[in-house]
Design an enzyme around this catalytic site. Structure first.
Site, PDB file in Angstrom:
ATOM      1  N   TRP A 298      61.501 -21.350  24.079  1.00 50.14           N
ATOM      2  CA  TRP A 298      62.288 -20.622  23.060  1.00 50.14           C
ATOM      3  C   TRP A 298      61.146 -20.012  22.243  1.00 50.14           C
ATOM      4  CZ3 TRP A 298      64.059 -22.597  17.489  1.00 50.14           C
ATOM      5  CH2 TRP A 298      62.931 -23.157  17.006  1.00 50.14           C
ATOM      6  N   ASP A 299      60.253 -20.116  22.164  1.00 47.81           N
ATOM      7  CA  ASP A 299      58.988 -19.488  21.411  1.00 47.81           C
ATOM      8  C   ASP A 299      59.226 -17.908  21.885  1.00 47.81           C
ATOM      9  OD1 ASP A 299      58.328 -21.913  22.024  1.00 47.81           O
ATOM     10  OD2 ASP A 299      56.256 -21.630  21.220  1.00 47.81           O
ATOM     11  N   GLU A 428      61.155 -32.012  15.828  1.00 44.26           N
ATOM     12  CA  GLU A 428      60.759 -32.620  17.018  1.00 44.26           C
ATOM     13  C   GLU A 428      60.184 -34.112  16.421  1.00 44.26           C
ATOM     14  OE1 GLU A 428      59.444 -29.672  20.371  1.00 44.26           O
ATOM     15  OE2 GLU A 428      57.764 -30.362  19.175  1.00 44.26           O
ATOM     16  N   GLN A 497      59.044 -28.936  11.425  1.00 42.93           N
ATOM     17  CA  GLN A 497      58.928 -27.368  11.305  1.00 42.93           C
ATOM     18  C   GLN A 497      60.194 -26.749  10.889  1.00 42.93           C
ATOM     19  OE1 GLN A 497      58.253 -27.602  15.845  1.00 42.93           O
ATOM     20  NE2 GLN A 497      59.414 -25.804  15.875  1.00 42.93           N
TER      21      GLN A 497
END
Length: 673
Positions: A298-299, A428, A497
């Protein structure tokens, strides 16, 4: 625009970083290497099955370093010039200067080249010899390489990768020609100056590699190989730019981020090769065990794509075409997990099948499928390119994603809404949770977009798309007025994150400024300080939205802990661990300026803007903003905002643009200039 000494686009040093991972990279959309590294990589060429698949290491003939053993009083300088996409090394003594220039040609993507130039000082007459040190050996652990006959003075090897990504799948072929590198070069006593040029051509066929090498030789003969590369970079920079009157470190960071991201995108016009997406560490990295093996996450779609789209919609389209080409693999992923439609892999390589080495991410981090579709949505609203959707496979992908989300939801009798169970959110640190707020909101957005496109194309909208979008649960705490990360999240739990804060941007999920503030205040203190580099950019965007500019700046300043000297290479985590040349972090940082300082938001009917920037910035110029076929320049100061149409849309049917003030409804037509 200057504040402080030096050109913010040129990074120089006297000594190289001790960690070779932090060396400058030279790449184009097809070939890439780290300076002085003995391997290079080719876009889309992977070796290994499933979770073991990684970028195939190809021995690098351009891994060469100049040396003059026993010389005294030598000054050394190493420079990355981001304006010209060129790395140089200069050895300077009282008697001569020796210059080594290295680059991956931006427009002739099958070529890498370097030159050595020796220039004597007027008072010297003796021959000058420079040694060329190289670790190059034409062998690879990932390819079965064979020698072919020399071609126009170049050596030739070719071979296939050893193990296909999927059983029975293809093993890509690599062909490479290179100019042999002698152990030393000497400038004879009767000459003032001489240059030597060395070419490497890499392609997937013998015909293409020979054509590219010959093209390179012709440019060398005309004295224009490097200048044609510099010209391509100059055109690239003319088409896009962010400059500001403000602190030099910020300006340098912006040039560095743009250079590494622009290095990764296909050149304008037909580049003659299939683009295979952008991995977190780019083409220079991704060997086995490094930088996520060169896989695409997805980066690309969430963190890098919006910046590319704003300046170069053609390159953004190539990123989407990669996803369209891997749609069959995504369908297979959904089937393997017992669902309909298409589930994009958490980690993708050449086929779109899941290649994540650890099963939990591929099985649970399913927000990736909505992230991919959000990129398609942003592209559609920015370009109105219906051809991509009607003729080139985009609509099939949109429908397959909508189908997946409908099949992935389950109805809760108790709550009278749809749930998505057993997922890992962007955070995550948590897994097997129900109703991740980000996952559910991005699924809802996918379904709404699919229905909008269907209506635009006069296609009947499946009732289940509308029903599931309307009734999917998006967790919200009515009492505290904030979004819990998932069902059962307890305030104060550590978060890895940016997760819930992504609801405000890029998702633009409807909420009041009170809720937006509460989300930021709830998650900012519990987010891992040493976590991935893109996180703080998103907190910065949130605070800028609320016009809390100093708070935003304190978040953005945390990103500087991830930028290394001297070449502005980003590391994923501030302690130096994780991926290097971390384009994801750079993408987040660029968005903080491009979508944060300007307040740009891409909506179905407009490009909205609402600027806010900190005290130490007096002026911001964003050049080359693409919207509906036009190119725009925005100049923003504390007092005023100017918008100029630098290139009007070519389409004779395109409606002229106008700027509208939201408060008063006042309209300003925008004509060229």
């Amino acid at each position: 625009m200057a504040d402080g000494e030096g050109d913010p686009a040129v990074f120089s040093c006297r000594a190289l970083p001790s960690d070779p991972r932090l060396m400058a990279t030279v790449t184009n959309a097809y070939l890439g290497t780290r300076v002085y590294r003995d391997i290079l990589h080719v876009s889309g060429v992977y070796n290994g099955a499933a979770g073991d698949t990684h970028r195939a290491d190809i021995p690098s003939p351009v891994s060469v370093r100049m040396a003059v053993p026993g010389a005294h009083g030598l000054a050394e300088t190493f420079t990355l010039n981001t304006r010209t996409g060129t790395f140089s090394h200069v050895l300077q003594s009282a008697d001569y200067a020796a210059t080594h220039q290295l680059y991956a040609h931006h427009s002739l993507v099958h070529l890498m080249a370097f030159s050595i130039t020796i220039q004597r000082s007027p008072h010297t007459t003796q021959p000058i010899t420079v040694q060329l040190q190289t670790p190059f050996v034409p062998k690879s652990q990932d390819l079965e390489l064979n020698w072919g006959p020399d071609f126009q003075g170049a050596h030739y090897v070719y071979g296939r990768t050893l193990v296909p990504e999927v059983e029975g799948g293809p093993c890509p072929t690599v062909h490479m020609l290179w100019t042999p590198v002698p152990p030393a070069l000497t400038l004879p006593e009767e000459e003032q100056e001489r240059s030597w040029e060395f070419l490497t051509a890499v392609a997937e066929s013998e015909e293409e590699v020979k054509r590219s090498y010959s093209q390179g030789l012709a440019l060398v003969a005309a004295g224009s190989l490097h200048s044609s590369h510099v010209h391509a970079w100059a055109a690239l920079w003319r088409g896009c730019g962010i400059d500001l009157e403000g602190p030099l470190p910020l300006r340098q960071a912006l040039y560095g981020c743009l250079y590494y991201l622009l290095s990764s995108i296909p050149p304008q016009g037909d580049s003659g090769f299939l683009f295979h997406g952008i991995s977190p560490g780019g083409l220079s990295n991704g060997t086995q065990g490094e930088d996520y093996w060169g896989h695409v996450f997805w980066d690309q779609d969430t963190w890098m794509f919006p910046n590319v789209l704003l300046f170069y919609p053609g390159a953004a389209r190539a990123m989407l075409e990669y996803r369209i080409r891997t749609l069959e693999g995504a369908r297979r992923n959904a089937r393997d997990q017992g669902y309909q439609g298409a589930k994009f892999p958490w980690e993708s390589a050449a086929t779109g099948r899941e290649v994540c080495p650890e099963e939990i991410y591929g099985a649970q981090e399913i927000h990736i499928t909505g992230d991919v579709l959000m990129a398609f949505e942003q592209y559609y609203y920015t370009t109105q390119d219906q051809k991509l959707f009607r003729e080139d496979g985009g609509w099939k992908l949109v429908g397959a994603v909508a189908q997946y989300w409908c099949s992935r939801m389950v109805w809760s009798e108790q709550e009278q809404c749809y749930h998505i169970k057993g997922v890992m959110p962007p955070d995550e640190y948590h897994h097997q949770v129900d109703n991740s707020v980000y996952t559910n909101a991005v699924a809802q957005r996918s379904l709404n977009f699919a229905a909008d496109v269907a209506r635009d194309f006069s296609v009947p909208v499946p009732e289940e798309w509308v029903e599931h979008a309307k009734k999917v649960k998006v967790p919200f705490d009515e009492e505290r007025k904030y979004h819990p990360e998932y069902d059962g999240y307890s305030p104060g739990e550590l978060v890895k994150q940016a997760d819930v804060v992504l609801l405000g941007y890029p998702l633009m999920h409807p909420m009041s400024s009170e809720v937006r503030r509460n989300d930021l205040e709830m998650y900012e203190p519990v987010t891992e300080l040493a976590g991935p580099a893109m996180t703080w950019s998103m907190f910065a965007v949130g605070w800028l939205e609320l016009k809390e500019v100093q708070r935003a700046q304190s978040q953005l300043n945390k990103c500087f802990n991830n930028i290394t000297e001297p070449f502005k290479i980003w590391v994923e985590n501030s302690d130096g661990t994780g991926a290097v040349n971390f384009l994801t972090g750079m993408g987040g940082f660029l968005q903080a300026v491009l979508f944060g300082y300007t307040g740009f938001r891409i909506t179905r009917s407009s490009l909205r803007f609402n600027p806010a920037f900190p005290e130490d910035i007096n002026k911001l110029e964003v050049t080359g903003v693409s919207y509906l076929g036009n190119k725009l320049k925005f100049t923003i100061t504390k007092e005023e905002m100017r918008i100029e149409v630098t290139v009007p849309a070519q389409d004779p049917l395109a409606s002229p643009l106008e700027a509208v003030l939201q408060e008063s409804g006042q309209r300003f037509p925008l004509c060229k200039g």
